[in-house]
Design a protein around this motif. Sequence first.
Motif, mmCIF file in Angstrom:
data_model
loop_
_atom_site.group_PDB
_atom_site.id
_atom_site.type_symbol
_atom_site.label_atom_id
_atom_site.label_comp_id
_atom_site.label_asym_id
_atom_site.label_seq_id
_atom_site.Cartn_x
_atom_site.Cartn_y
_atom_site.Cartn_z
ATOM 1 N N ARG A 333 0.839 -1.368 -0.011
ATOM 2 C CA ARG A 333 -0.339 -0.161 -0.104
ATOM 3 C C ARG A 333 1.209 1.945 -0.110
ATOM 4 N N SER A 334 1.991 1.378 0.878
ATOM 5 C CA SER A 334 3.103 2.348 1.109
ATOM 6 C C SER A 334 3.425 2.852 -0.724
ATOM 7 N N SER A 335 3.662 1.468 -1.054
ATOM 8 C CA SER A 335 4.683 1.408 -2.449
ATOM 9 C C SER A 335 3.066 2.511 -3.267
ATOM 10 N N VAL A 336 2.473 1.880 -3.615
ATOM 11 C CA VAL A 336 0.996 2.607 -4.474
ATOM 12 C C VAL A 336 1.506 3.363 -4.299
ATOM 13 N N ASP A 337 0.742 3.802 -2.760
ATOM 14 C CA ASP A 337 0.730 5.376 -2.339
ATOM 15 C C ASP A 337 1.724 6.698 -2.861
ATOM 16 N N ARG A 338 3.299 5.383 -2.835
ATOM 17 C CA ARG A 338 4.256 6.331 -3.560
ATOM 18 C C ARG A 338 4.626 7.155 -4.641
ATOM 19 N N MET A 339 4.032 6.038 -5.474
ATOM 20 C CA MET A 339 4.185 5.214 -6.762
ATOM 21 C C MET A 339 2.570 6.948 -7.764
ATOM 22 N N THR A 340 1.444 6.753 -6.752
ATOM 23 C CA THR A 340 0.563 7.718 -6.817
ATOM 24 C C THR A 340 0.783 9.452 -6.458
ATOM 25 N N GLU A 341 1.465 9.596 -6.509
ATOM 26 C CA GLU A 341 2.770 10.563 -5.844
ATOM 27 C C GLU A 341 3.427 11.012 -6.848
ATOM 28 N N CYS A 503 -6.426 -4.968 -4.443
ATOM 29 C CA CYS A 503 -6.767 -4.195 -4.788
ATOM 30 C C CYS A 503 -5.296 -3.061 -5.155
ATOM 31 N N GLU A 504 -4.910 -3.111 -4.214
ATOM 32 C CA GLU A 504 -3.695 -2.107 -4.579
ATOM 33 C C GLU A 504 -3.480 -1.826 -6.259
ATOM 34 N N TYR A 505 -2.825 -3.287 -7.064
ATOM 35 C CA TYR A 505 -3.006 -3.439 -8.327
ATOM 36 C C TYR A 505 -3.967 -2.737 -9.341
ATOM 37 N N VAL A 506 -5.560 -2.687 -8.577
ATOM 38 C CA VAL A 506 -6.215 -2.530 -9.469
ATOM 39 C C VAL A 506 -6.014 -0.323 -9.539
ATOM 40 N N ARG A 507 -5.408 -0.135 -7.710
ATOM 41 C CA ARG A 507 -5.668 0.933 -7.671
ATOM 42 C C ARG A 507 -4.124 1.858 -8.393
ATOM 43 N N LEU A 508 -3.320 1.045 -8.641
ATOM 44 C CA LEU A 508 -2.354 1.847 -9.167
ATOM 45 C C LEU A 508 -2.220 1.606 -11.357
ATOM 46 N N MET A 509 -2.722 0.582 -10.978
ATOM 47 C CA MET A 509 -3.401 0.714 -12.865
ATOM 48 C C MET A 509 -4.318 1.730 -13.401
ATOM 49 N N GLY A 510 -5.252 1.924 -12.050
ATOM 50 C CA GLY A 510 -5.812 3.241 -12.206
ATOM 51 C C GLY A 510 -5.734 4.719 -12.390
ATOM 52 N N HIS A 511 -4.628 4.624 -11.405
ATOM 53 C CA HIS A 511 -4.127 6.207 -11.582
ATOM 54 C C HIS A 511 -2.884 5.737 -13.214
ATOM 55 N N LEU A 512 -2.361 4.584 -13.203
ATOM 56 C CA LEU A 512 -1.849 5.024 -14.894
ATOM 57 C C LEU A 512 -3.277 5.354 -15.704
ATOM 58 N N ASP A 513 -4.113 5.148 -16.079
ATOM 59 C CA ASP A 513 -4.457 5.053 -16.957
ATOM 60 C C ASP A 513 -4.951 6.897 -17.133
ATOM 61 N N ALA A 514 -5.121 6.876 -15.706
ATOM 62 C CA ALA A 514 -5.338 8.871 -15.443
ATOM 63 C C ALA A 514 -4.829 9.856 -16.030
#
Length: 610
Positions: A333-341, A503-514
Amino acid sequence: MNTQPPTDDVIFAGSGSRADALAAGRRLLETQPRAAAAQAREMLAIDPHDGDALRLLSAALRALGDTAEAQSVDQAAIAAAAHQPTLVRSAVAIREGRLNEAEHLLRPWLQEHPDDAAALRMLAEIGAQAGARPQAIALLQDALRVAPTYSSARLRLATLLIEQGDMKQAADVLDILLSMNGADVAGIGQTAASLGRLGEFRHAAQIYEKLLAREPDHAGFWLNLGHVRNTMGDTAGSIEAYRKAAVLEPGNGMVWWSLANLKTFRFSDEDRRVMEAQLNASPALDEERRLHLHFALGKAYEDARDPELSFRNYQAGNAIRHGQSGYRPEIIRSSVDRMTEVLTPVLVQRMADAGAPERDPVFIVGMPRAGSTLVEQILASHSKIEGTAELPVMPALVRALEEETGAPYPDLLADIAPARLAQLGRDYLEATRIYRKTDRPFFTDKLPNNWLHAGLIKLALPNATIIDARRNPLDCCFSVFKQNFARGQQFSYDLRDLGLYYCEYVRLMGHLDAIMPGAVHRLIHEALLDDSETQVRGMLQAIGVPFEEATLRFYENDRAVRTPSAEQVRRPLNTSGMERWRPFEAWLGPLVDALGNVLDCYPAVPAKSA
């Protein structure tokens, strides 16, 4: 053999200096090898560990046609290195990583003793560790010209040839090694495993078969041969090999799990009794063997339509793995948080087209057990796309970036230079070259966990294709839970951890889509099963190649497949893998709760997926 000639040229023990005796022997070698042998024996009567005398005797014996004794003397000459102070100091320096010191000792020694195979082998090791692989290979070849039966040098030569990508020559070297008495069979087996990892399955199978001709009761070789045969599509042959390993070592859980991992294999009642007996009769059975038996029994009871006993065994195997892993879901979760930031529209815009321009790679990412092997098999059936494997290259490059910058990933992306991104792309292409066996312009890399690096991939290789293979969360996650991953998937040993990871996988891929619209091509597994041609055409269009009918007949492709789905992708598309979780629904509450609205919305993505 009588090696004493009637000659006055031999300097007898004690009647002259060692240097005179050695010089006399070398003069005699070309014209009077029998006299040279006698001279060497005179020297060895004074010092049986005299390496120069041993090498002289070996050369004389070969000239006389006595190859068998020459080989024995070669081994004695190599062993004599343990009695030579310079070589002992060199060996210690190499072992302790003081390569410069060892080289400074060895080079003067070899100027005086150019035929010292042990010293040549040591200098070759220095070259190998320093990255001078061609020079190391040449030194080992020199050592083998002096001592053809030097098995350690021959085995090291094989490993260096493999690292250099010269698989054919490496296999030839191993063939010679296999014909030698006293060869290091364990080392040869490890080298065969290296060939397998690099896609040289035919050579690996041949080596295991030759090893087993020598040691037919070696369960480990039967097991590895089973793996290679399965990868090559020889299911019957792999079952035969696994069965032989099971007879030799019935308590080896890996053997039973390997049968289970064929997916289409079905255990008999007798198989279950044997596995249960091994668990119950061996309380001291180590954790690894025990957990493999539990996973195999999970499959066996699932085949027998006993979901409770099946789940109990899957859970027991996963519990052992979970206890070994130390995995914490907050890490991902922390890794995806940082990736989206870090991955912002501003960064993406600033780095647009900064990476290497090549289009070669096709990354297949997502969750394990989501159909990525099927996708790869479909694409590899196209005349312009080569299927490779789950390549470890991108994670290794990320680790190298962390070491280089001293910053953690993904934070380091905020300050990375455009030129460094381009270099990263080129480094990836260079590092993957060894895995490619054809001249097709495109190749696949189906390491699922590369979803974590999808943003970086698109920056470093902006023209590469990324395909996100996505499968129903319950089908996917329960299949992962049953899989018995040995490493690299630490999230997979607990149902709640699995759901949170999805869920974290879906969250990061959604961020990349955006932030990178269209950068990732999403393939929904169920849509592929429902309308294969439309979905295949969509993938090929994303890659930029024309449609070919062969991609719909992917099951006719006899390429090697390394993953647990190997047998499944050799059959036409079918729905047999769908809703396999339903008989286990009563025990899947932690997974359902963790998935939350990601499960409710599938295949759409919730506004907030974690």
